[in-house]
Design an enzyme around this catalytic site. Structure first.
Site, PDB file in Angstrom:
ATOM      1  N   SER A  11     -31.462  19.789 -29.212  1.00 48.66           N
ATOM      2  CA  SER A  11     -31.125  20.674 -30.377  1.00 48.66           C
ATOM      3  C   SER A  11     -32.094  20.548 -31.457  1.00 48.66           C
ATOM      4  CB  SER A  11     -29.609  20.424 -31.000  1.00 48.66           C
ATOM      5  OG  SER A  11     -29.522  21.155 -32.202  1.00 48.66           O
ATOM      6  N   HIS A  36     -32.344  23.438 -27.184  1.00 51.16           N
ATOM      7  CA  HIS A  36     -31.263  24.109 -27.336  1.00 51.16           C
ATOM      8  C   HIS A  36     -31.211  24.746 -29.048  1.00 51.16           C
ATOM      9  CE1 HIS A  36     -26.796  24.692 -27.255  1.00 51.16           C
ATOM     10  NE2 HIS A  36     -26.491  24.386 -28.538  1.00 51.16           N
ATOM     11  N   ASP A  38     -29.455  26.538 -32.186  1.00 51.76           N
ATOM     12  CA  ASP A  38     -28.167  26.840 -32.521  1.00 51.76           C
ATOM     13  C   ASP A  38     -28.450  28.068 -33.384  1.00 51.76           C
ATOM     14  OD1 ASP A  38     -26.351  24.811 -31.500  1.00 51.76           O
ATOM     15  OD2 ASP A  38     -27.659  23.519 -32.474  1.00 51.76           O
ATOM     16  N   MET A  40     -26.662  30.503 -36.003  1.00 53.88           N
ATOM     17  CA  MET A  40     -25.223  30.806 -36.837  1.00 53.88           C
ATOM     18  C   MET A  40     -25.550  31.803 -37.814  1.00 53.88           C
ATOM     19  SD  MET A  40     -24.494  26.559 -37.683  1.00 53.88           S
ATOM     20  CE  MET A  40     -25.119  25.458 -36.298  1.00 53.88           C
ATOM     21  N   HIS A  69     -27.605  29.175 -28.337  1.00 60.15           N
ATOM     22  CA  HIS A  69     -26.229  29.085 -28.377  1.00 60.15           C
ATOM     23  C   HIS A  69     -25.994  30.064 -29.653  1.00 60.15           C
ATOM     24  CE1 HIS A  69     -22.732  26.247 -29.616  1.00 60.15           C
ATOM     25  NE2 HIS A  69     -22.340  27.555 -29.302  1.00 60.15           N
ATOM     26  N   MET A  71     -23.704  31.410 -32.335  1.00 63.42           N
ATOM     27  CA  MET A  71     -22.359  31.257 -33.067  1.00 63.42           C
ATOM     28  C   MET A  71     -22.386  32.279 -33.989  1.00 63.42           C
ATOM     29  SD  MET A  71     -22.494  27.052 -33.264  1.00 63.42           S
ATOM     30  CE  MET A  71     -24.171  26.975 -33.126  1.00 63.42           C
ATOM     31  N   MET A 141     -17.540  22.512 -26.713  1.00 63.06           N
ATOM     32  CA  MET A 141     -17.860  21.971 -28.054  1.00 63.06           C
ATOM     33  C   MET A 141     -17.041  20.804 -28.155  1.00 63.06           C
ATOM     34  SD  MET A 141     -20.169  23.822 -29.231  1.00 63.06           S
ATOM     35  CE  MET A 141     -20.035  23.202 -31.037  1.00 63.06           C
ATOM     36  N   ASP A 180     -21.682  19.984 -25.902  1.00 60.83           N
ATOM     37  CA  ASP A 180     -22.213  19.900 -27.266  1.00 60.83           C
ATOM     38  C   ASP A 180     -21.519  19.359 -28.579  1.00 60.83           C
ATOM     39  OD1 ASP A 180     -23.884  20.527 -29.532  1.00 60.83           O
ATOM     40  OD2 ASP A 180     -23.845  22.823 -29.179  1.00 60.83           O
TER      41      ASP A 180
END
Length: 366
Positions: A11, A36, A38, A40, A69, A71, A141, A180
């Site tokens: 990540s 990875h 993230d 958001m 990923h 979110m 998660m 994760d």
């Protein structure tokens, strides 16, 4: 390429954001299996991070797979942007508005990418049920999404990780369970023993002075050890990328058999390897399948393999009779020639170290 079964997705959430190109290259150099990312939006989770433009910017900087990923509250609205950005897999949350989920998953799969759903710690896995046939990835998660560096939720992992595999039962090869949150050397063996494929490791890798490469190798090794002793009766796991030969056939039959096997979700790699020469002057093709799927392939296709081998022999005989061709000794498979030579060197080199003359081609092939 890493050995073993477990893979580490690094990540970049806690990387040096002022020099992301360097961070990405460093992770690749230190042995990351994938990156990875993230994403958001400040609404689905109380934090704001990356977007598709950033992903598009780092895509030329690395050959590693990019695992996004999302979110975010509206994945369907932005899914095409993330597809176009160069992601290799895209996972978003099952907790978003239900009417978005199936269209977004179908759009990802239509683009030829791996599609996944993530579940928060308090969300039951049963929420995945309506979409299971569209899933390549289930991401569990083990912290609340939104921030790095949180404490690992061991009870959530124990409840969900092994059970998540059931939601990927439609895909015998290539489906992945990801974990994760709070993954490091202290937790890797535990989650490996629960059958996880991909361990997302973040903040611990970016600590100043930390040997990132050693940490990645340690996490992988510990995860494989957990799998070996908890799920595999003490036997080391089959390496994820290992391939084995399932059949050797003339090209036309090999291609036909390959399509039949792949129709059941088992990938096949055709190679012109060490098989016998045929009367048309072309070697048999090796059909390779993942070692992890060898048992399943045998279960499904052992009888078909025998049928194809017999058909191949009939074709050879008919072709040879039609063209008046006989198989010279030099056209034996390499393994057979080595055996006949009593183990004197590798195939292709005759007695005294000399190389035999190449065999004559059949009529019409000069």
């Amino acid at each position: 390429m890493a050995g073993g079964r477990a893979r580490v997705a690094v990540s970049i959430l806690d990387a040096d954001l002022s020099n992301m190109a360097y961070a990405v290259r460093r992770a690749e150099r230190e042995g990351a299996d994938r990156l990875h990312i993230d994403v958001m939006d400040g609404h689905f989770v109380p934090n704001l991070t990356f977007g598709p433009r950033m992903i598009k910017g780092i895509r030329p900087r690395t050959e590693l797979p990019l695992d996004a990923h999302l979110m975010i509250t509206d994945p369907l609205k932005y899914i095409e942007e993330y597809i176009d950005a160069g992601c290799d897999s895209i996972t978003f949350h099952v907790e978003v508005e239900a009417k978005q989920i199936e269209p977004a998953l179908r759009a990802i799969r239509k683009a030829g990418l791996a599609a996944g759903l993530a579940v928060k710690p308090k969300t039951p896995l049963s929420a995945l049920q309506p979409y299971r046939k569209l899933l390549d990835i289930v991401l569990v998660m083990t912290v609340e999404p939104g921030f790095g560096g949180q404490e690992f939720m061991r009870d959530v992992a124990a409840e969900k990780l092994l059970a998540a595999r059931e939601y990927l039962s439609h895909k015998p090869v290539g489906a992945e369970v990801h974990v994760d949150g709070g993954i490091n050397r202290e937790t890797a063996e535990f989650v490996g023993g629960l059958g996880v494929d991909i361990l997302v490791v973040g903040s611990v890798l970016w600590i100043p002075g930390r040997n990132m490469g050693r940490e990645i190798r340690l996490v992988r090794a510990l995860a494989d050890e957990g799998y070996q002793y908890r799920l595999n009766h003490g036997t080391p796991p089959i390496p994820r990328d290992k391939m084995v030969t399932f059949a050797q056939l003339p090209k036309d039959l090999a291609w036909k058999f390959m399509r039949e096997i792949e129709a059941g979700g088992i990938p096949v790699l055709p190679l012109r390897g060490s098989g016998r020469f045929n009367p048309d002057g072309i070697r048999d093709y090796d059909l390779l399948v993942p070692a992890s799927a060898e048992e399943l392939t045998v279960e499904r296709h052992a009888a078909d393999r025998q049928r194809y081998l017999e058909e191949a022999e009939r074709w050879r005989e008919a072709y040879a009779a039609e063209h008046g061709w006989a198989e010279p000794n030099g056209l034996q498979p390499l393994a057979d020639r080595a055996s006949a030579a009593g183990g004197r060197g590798s195939g292709g080199v005759g007695e005294g170290g000399s190389t035999p003359e190449p065999p004559a081609l059949p009529p019409g092939r000069e």
